[in-house]
Design an enzyme around this catalytic site. Structure first.
Site, PDB file in Angstrom:
ATOM      1  N   ASP A  51     151.954  62.217  83.407  1.00  0.00           N
ATOM      2  CA  ASP A  51     153.141  61.641  84.047  1.00  0.00           C
ATOM      3  C   ASP A  51     154.380  61.891  83.185  1.00  0.00           C
ATOM      4  OD1 ASP A  51     152.558  59.867  81.999  1.00  0.00           O
ATOM      5  OD2 ASP A  51     152.410  58.091  83.287  1.00  0.00           O
ATOM      6  N   SER A  52     154.163  62.531  82.019  1.00  0.00           N
ATOM      7  CA  SER A  52     155.275  63.023  81.200  1.00  0.00           C
ATOM      8  C   SER A  52     156.078  64.077  81.952  1.00  0.00           C
ATOM      9  CB  SER A  52     154.757  63.592  79.877  1.00  0.00           C
ATOM     10  OG  SER A  52     153.638  64.443  80.096  1.00  0.00           O
ATOM     11  N   ASP A  90     147.114  62.121  85.362  1.00  0.00           N
ATOM     12  CA  ASP A  90     147.549  60.735  85.177  1.00  0.00           C
ATOM     13  C   ASP A  90     147.741  60.025  86.509  1.00  0.00           C
ATOM     14  OD1 ASP A  90     147.683  60.126  82.465  1.00  0.00           O
ATOM     15  OD2 ASP A  90     149.672  61.017  82.215  1.00  0.00           O
ATOM     16  N   LYS A 120     143.362  59.838  84.531  1.00  0.00           N
ATOM     17  CA  LYS A 120     143.625  59.045  83.325  1.00  0.00           C
ATOM     18  C   LYS A 120     144.510  57.871  83.691  1.00  0.00           C
ATOM     19  CE  LYS A 120     146.524  60.383  79.900  1.00  0.00           C
ATOM     20  NZ  LYS A 120     147.476  59.241  79.781  1.00  0.00           N
ATOM     21  N   GLU A 122     146.321  54.007  81.903  1.00  0.00           N
ATOM     22  CA  GLU A 122     146.660  53.290  80.674  1.00  0.00           C
ATOM     23  C   GLU A 122     146.167  51.848  80.705  1.00  0.00           C
ATOM     24  OE1 GLU A 122     150.889  55.731  80.041  1.00  0.00           O
ATOM     25  OE2 GLU A 122     150.901  53.535  80.132  1.00  0.00           O
ATOM     26  N   GLU A 189     147.300  56.785  71.362  1.00  0.00           N
ATOM     27  CA  GLU A 189     148.665  57.260  71.121  1.00  0.00           C
ATOM     28  C   GLU A 189     149.400  56.413  70.108  1.00  0.00           C
ATOM     29  OE1 GLU A 189     152.775  58.582  73.433  1.00  0.00           O
ATOM     30  OE2 GLU A 189     151.008  58.056  74.619  1.00  0.00           O
TER      31      GLU A 189
END
Length: 271
Positions: A51-52, A90, A120, A122, A189
């Site tokens: 999602d970066s 993501d 993925k 978070e 991270e």
């Protein structure tokens, strides 16, 4: 030589075996067909459609604005360019946190519409129900602990996480929970290296570090940062392998000059 270099297609099981064999795992981001093809050809084990993309492709300040539809578009483009690497996508902000059924629906859409191999997300215990539902549906899940960019407004900073004992203990507990829930790997991270080492030794699934030191089972970087396309981002953990910003702006300047001076196209470049 890599123990698994001859494998035609990397799977989640390959990554588990790599941890067991103590072979480091390599991961880079990609968001489009052309980049994905080059990254895959370079021999990377896994590609993260992060999602970066919200930052490096769309110019947003955070990862929050990118939508599920946009993530699927990027993932479709990447999958078309990859023949060997494991492709992980993501789940974007808002597509899984509040409701486990919504989380499953989001994950199913990514898998069905993009052809990617895993998703993925978070968080730890906060997203336990979502992870459980997605894993039970047969979709591979990679976790993400430490600095979780989707929670940036809650943290208020991009500084190193889990320096205090309480947060470090929760991170270790969350990592063990992710393993119990069936996650096949976890990104760590921006946490202290000694904590990342402790986590890596405490769980049997691979840890993929970004700003988490050398003791993780693998490493991930954002492609645009690693090749130096982004000159404004210089965290301590980043190693630039190229300076493409300078190379590309120089090439563009030369092209502009050649056209203005009527040096391009020349006779050989004309029909």
């Amino acid at each position: 030589m890599s123990v698994h270099s001859e494998i035609k297609r990397i799977t989640t099981e390959t990554l588990r075996k790599m941890k067991f064999d103590k072979e480091k795992i390599t991961m880079l981001t990609a968001y489009d067909f052309t980049t994905a093809k080059m990254v895959d050809a370079g021999g990377v084990d896994a590609i993260l459609v992060g999602d970066s993309a919200s930052n490096v492709m769309a110019g947003h300040e955070t990862t929050l604005p990118i939508t599920l539809d946009q993530m699927i578009y990027h993932a479709q483009s990447v999958v078309r360019g990859v023949s060997r690497a494991l492709v992980v996508v993501d789940l974007p902000f808002g597509s899984y946190q509040s409701d486990s059924q919504k989380a499953l629906d989001s994950a199913v859409r990514i898998m069905k519409e993009s052809g990617a191999h895993a998703i993925k997300l978070e968080g730890g215990i906060e997203v336990e129900k979502s992870i459980k539902k997605i894993v039970n549906a047969g979709i591979p899940v990679m976790g993400h602990l430490g600095l979780t960019p989707q929670s940036i407004y809650q943290f208020g900073t991009y500084k190193v996480r889990a320096k205090e004992d309480a947060e470090a203990e929760k991170l270790i507990s969350d990592a063990k929970l992710l393993e119990e829930l069936g996650c096949f790997a976890v990104v760590l991270e921006k946490i202290p290296a000694h904590l990342a080492q402790k986590v890596s030794e405490s769980i049997s699934i691979p840890t993929i570090g970004i700003g988490a030191g050398q003791f993780c089972d693998g490493q991930v970087l954002v492609y645009h940062d690693m090749v130096g396309m982004n000159k404004d981002f210089s965290p301590k953990f980043l190693r630039r392998y190229l300076d493409l910003y300078t190379e590309i702006t120089g090439a563009v300047s030369q092209y502009v000059k050649d056209v203005k001076d009527q040096e391009f196209p020349n006779e050989k470049e004309s029909y």
